[in-house]
Design an enzyme around this catalytic site. Structure first.
Site, PDB file in Angstrom:
ATOM      1  N   HIS A 130      83.457  72.403  54.797  1.00 24.45           N
ATOM      2  CA  HIS A 130      81.898  71.899  54.374  1.00 24.45           C
ATOM      3  C   HIS A 130      81.964  72.335  53.061  1.00 24.45           C
ATOM      4  CE1 HIS A 130      77.488  71.960  54.959  1.00 24.45           C
ATOM      5  NE2 HIS A 130      77.677  72.527  54.078  1.00 24.45           N
ATOM      6  N   GLU A 131      82.297  73.481  52.516  1.00 25.36           N
ATOM      7  CA  GLU A 131      82.181  73.731  51.080  1.00 25.36           C
ATOM      8  C   GLU A 131      82.754  73.070  50.185  1.00 25.36           C
ATOM      9  OE1 GLU A 131      79.890  75.759  50.093  1.00 25.36           O
ATOM     10  OE2 GLU A 131      79.037  76.416  51.997  1.00 25.36           O
ATOM     11  N   HIS A 134      81.375  69.624  49.529  1.00 26.00           N
ATOM     12  CA  HIS A 134      80.057  69.700  48.351  1.00 26.00           C
ATOM     13  C   HIS A 134      80.781  69.480  47.022  1.00 26.00           C
ATOM     14  CE1 HIS A 134      76.572  70.642  50.297  1.00 26.00           C
ATOM     15  NE2 HIS A 134      77.174  71.967  50.868  1.00 26.00           N
ATOM     16  N   GLU A 193      73.764  68.436  52.425  1.00 27.85           N
ATOM     17  CA  GLU A 193      74.296  69.229  53.565  1.00 27.85           C
ATOM     18  C   GLU A 193      74.804  68.448  54.721  1.00 27.85           C
ATOM     19  OE1 GLU A 193      74.734  71.984  53.364  1.00 27.85           O
ATOM     20  OE2 GLU A 193      73.841  72.783  51.681  1.00 27.85           O
TER      21      GLU A 193
HETATM   22 ZN   LIG Z   1      76.423  73.451  52.467  1.00 26.67          ZN
END
Ligand SMILES: [Zn+2]
Length: 265
Positions: A130-131, A134, A193
Site C-alpha cells: 500500500h505504501e 503511494h 488511499e
Molecule cells: Zn495510505
C-alpha cells in the site's frame, strides 16, 4: 480569481520547465504533477535522515528480517515502474504506532507497533505494498502540487530570473512542509488511499502474497481503531466500508495474479 489561478498555474509550469501531467502506472489515471521529482526526493531524503537521527531504529531481528524479505519482494514487482529507485526499509522502534510510510525516492519506514497486527508475511505485505503504491503513483507529488496551487501565489510571471530557483525551491519546501503530518508523511486524499489500496493489492499478489490476507489485516486495523487504540493512525484513510468494498471489487483480479505467480513456482 479563476483566470489568475490558471495564469499562475501556467507560469509555474513554464518556470519549472516541465510538463504538468503524468499518468499513474497501473490505473492509467491522469494526474497533476508540478514539482520536479528530484526536488521532492532531495527533501524526502533529508526528512528521512532526520527521522533516523531522532528515532530509535529497531534491533529486533525477526521484524527486520521480515521487513527486508517482504520489502525486497514488493520492490521487485514495481521495478519496471520505478527502475531508478533503490528502496530502503527501516524499522523504527515505537510500539505505540501501528503505522508505516514511504517517501518519494524509496525511503520506507515501518514502526514496530504494526507487528501487533501482523501474523504472517502477507499481512506485512498489505501495508508495505500500500505504501509503495503511494510512491509509484506519485501521490506525494500530486499532494504538494495541489498545495502549491493553493498557497504559492507569490510565484508569478514577473519573478526575476536570477531569483527563480530560490523562490521556486522555497515554495516547494513550504508546500511540502504544509502537507506533512508529524513531519513524517503526507496526508493523502481518500481517492489516493483507495488507489493505493487497489494498486497495493495487485502488487502483493504479484509478489506471491495471498491478497485475501489484506481483508484480515484491515479488519484487525478496524477493530483497533474502534477500540481507540490507534487515534491518529491512517486518519485520512477511507472509511472501512468503502475500503473493503473496493478490495472485494479488485479481489478476483488480484487472486488471478496470485494464482498465476504460484503456478510458475
Ligand atoms: Zn495510505
Amino acid at each position: 480569481m479563476y483566470s489568475q489561478l490558471i495564469t499562475f498555474c501556467i507560469s509555474f509550469i513554464i518556470l519549472l520547465g516541465i510538463s504538468g501531467c503524468t499518468t499513474v502506472p497501473g490505473t492509467g489515471r491522469s494526474a497533476l504533477i508540478l514539482v520536479p521529482e528530484s526536488m521532492l526526493i532531495e527533501q524526502s531524503n533529508s526528512l528521512f535522515r532526520e527521522m533516523r537521527r531522532k528515532n530509535r531504529v529497531s534491533t529486533n531481528t525477526k521484524f527486520n528480517a521480515m521487513v527486508r524479505r517482504v520489502g525486497r519482494n514488493i520492490a521487485q514487482v514495481v521495478r519496471d515502474d520505478m527502475p531508478a529507485t533503490s528502496w530502503d526499509f527501516i524499522v523504527f522502534e515505537d510500539s505505540s504506532q501501528a503505522n508505516a510510510f514511504a517517501m518519494p525516492g524509496g525511503k520506507v519506514g515501518i514502526f514496530t507497533g504494526i507487528f501487533d497486527l501482523v501474523d504472517q508475511d502477507a499481512d506485512l505485505a498489505t501495508v508495505i505494498s500500500h505504501e509503495i503504491a503511494h510512491v509509484v503513483a506519485r501521490h506525494g507529488n500530486q499532494r504538494v502540487s495541489q498545495q502549491l496551487l493553493l498557497t504559492a501565489g507569490g510565484i508569478a510571471l514577473g519573478v526575476a530570473l536570477d531569483d527563480e530557483d530560490r523562490r521556486t525551491r522555497n515554495a516547494v519546501l513550504s508546500a511540502y512542509g504544509a502537507g506533512t503530518t508529524l513531519g513524517i508523511t503526507l496526508p493523502y486524499s481518500r481517492g489516493h488511499e483507495l488507489e493505493a489500496d487497489k494498486l497495493g493489492l495487485i502488487y502483493m499478489a504479484r509478489a506471491g502474497y495471498d491478497p485475501r490476507r489484506s481483508l484480515v489485516f484491515w479488519e484487525k486495523m478496524m477493530v483497533k481503531q474502534r477500540a481507540g487504540v490507534l487515534p491518529e493512525f491512517l486518519s485520512t484513510h477511507p472509511a472501512h466500508r468503502s475500503r473493503l468494498r473496493q478490495l472485494n471489487a479488485t479481489m478476483d483480479w488480484a487472486v488471478a495474479e496470485y494464482d498465476a505467480v504460484r503456478s510458475l513456482n
